[in-house]
Motif scaffolding. Structure first.
Motif, PDB file in Angstrom:
ATOM      1  N   TYR A 237      47.233   6.081  50.208  1.00  0.00           N
ATOM      2  CA  TYR A 237      48.280   6.030  49.187  1.00  0.00           C
ATOM      3  C   TYR A 237      49.012   7.365  49.087  1.00  0.00           C
ATOM      4  CZ  TYR A 237      46.452   1.548  47.703  1.00  0.00           C
ATOM      5  OH  TYR A 237      46.052   0.236  47.669  1.00  0.00           O
TER       6      TYR A 237
ATOM      7  N   ILE B 185      42.268   6.443  48.813  1.00  0.00           N
ATOM      8  CA  ILE B 185      43.435   7.015  48.146  1.00  0.00           C
ATOM      9  C   ILE B 185      44.258   7.858  49.117  1.00  0.00           C
ATOM     10  CG2 ILE B 185      44.146   8.578  46.289  1.00  0.00           C
ATOM     11  CD1 ILE B 185      43.191   5.791  45.456  1.00  0.00           C
TER      12      ILE B 185
ATOM     13  N   ARG C  20      51.338   7.419  52.042  1.00  0.00           N
ATOM     14  CA  ARG C  20      52.513   6.567  51.820  1.00  0.00           C
ATOM     15  C   ARG C  20      53.509   7.239  50.882  1.00  0.00           C
ATOM     16  NH1 ARG C  20      51.909   0.598  49.480  1.00  0.00           N
ATOM     17  NH2 ARG C  20      50.477   1.790  48.206  1.00  0.00           N
ATOM     18  N   MET C  21      53.002   7.863  49.817  1.00  0.00           N
ATOM     19  CA  MET C  21      53.883   8.514  48.855  1.00  0.00           C
ATOM     20  C   MET C  21      54.539   9.765  49.450  1.00  0.00           C
ATOM     21  SD  MET C  21      53.004  10.399  45.257  1.00  0.00           S
ATOM     22  CE  MET C  21      52.075  11.637  46.128  1.00  0.00           C
TER      23      MET C  21
ATOM     24  N   SER D  30      45.038   4.553  40.314  1.00  0.00           N
ATOM     25  CA  SER D  30      44.167   4.525  41.488  1.00  0.00           C
ATOM     26  C   SER D  30      42.749   4.136  41.116  1.00  0.00           C
ATOM     27  CB  SER D  30      44.160   5.887  42.168  1.00  0.00           C
ATOM     28  OG  SER D  30      45.446   6.181  42.636  1.00  0.00           O
TER      29      SER D  30
ATOM     30  N   SER E  17      39.866  12.730  48.800  1.00  0.00           N
ATOM     31  CA  SER E  17      41.091  12.408  48.069  1.00  0.00           C
ATOM     32  C   SER E  17      41.582  13.596  47.239  1.00  0.00           C
ATOM     33  CB  SER E  17      40.879  11.183  47.183  1.00  0.00           C
ATOM     34  OG  SER E  17      39.810  11.389  46.294  1.00  0.00           O
TER      35      SER E  17
ATOM     36  N   LEU F 132      49.896   8.360  40.466  1.00  0.00           N
ATOM     37  CA  LEU F 132      48.941   7.925  41.485  1.00  0.00           C
ATOM     38  C   LEU F 132      47.515   7.950  40.939  1.00  0.00           C
ATOM     39  CD1 LEU F 132      48.601   7.124  44.489  1.00  0.00           C
ATOM     40  CD2 LEU F 132      48.256   9.532  44.962  1.00  0.00           C
TER      41      LEU F 132
END
Length: 77
Positions: A33, A30, A36-37, A24, A65, A20
């Protein structure tokens, strides 16, 4: 409970965040993301737990982040 019974291995957690970070672009986007992960794809963290952590990270000064990555890592390992 914030973690599945088996949970990710440390190497799996490390490589997921390394990948990631390598692809990124930085900034607060972020967090989506990471969600989502960790929530949708891998199921490591429940949606409600992630949302509460997100609110906590927004209240604390600093890069959100980085704080979210540390928060997810703290929950899992």
């Amino acid at each position: 409970m914030t973690r599945s019974s088996s949970g990710p291995r440390l190497a799996e957690l490390f490589t997921a965040f390394l990948k990631l970070g390598a692809v990124s672009f930085g900034g607060p986007a972020i967090v989506a993301y990471i969600r989502r992960m960790a929530v949708l794809q891998r199921g490591w963290v429940h949606e409600e737990t992630f949302a509460r952590g997100n609110a906590l990270c927004q209240a604390v000064p600093g890069a959100i982040s980085v704080q979210m990555a540390a928060y997810v890592g703290m929950l899992l390992r």
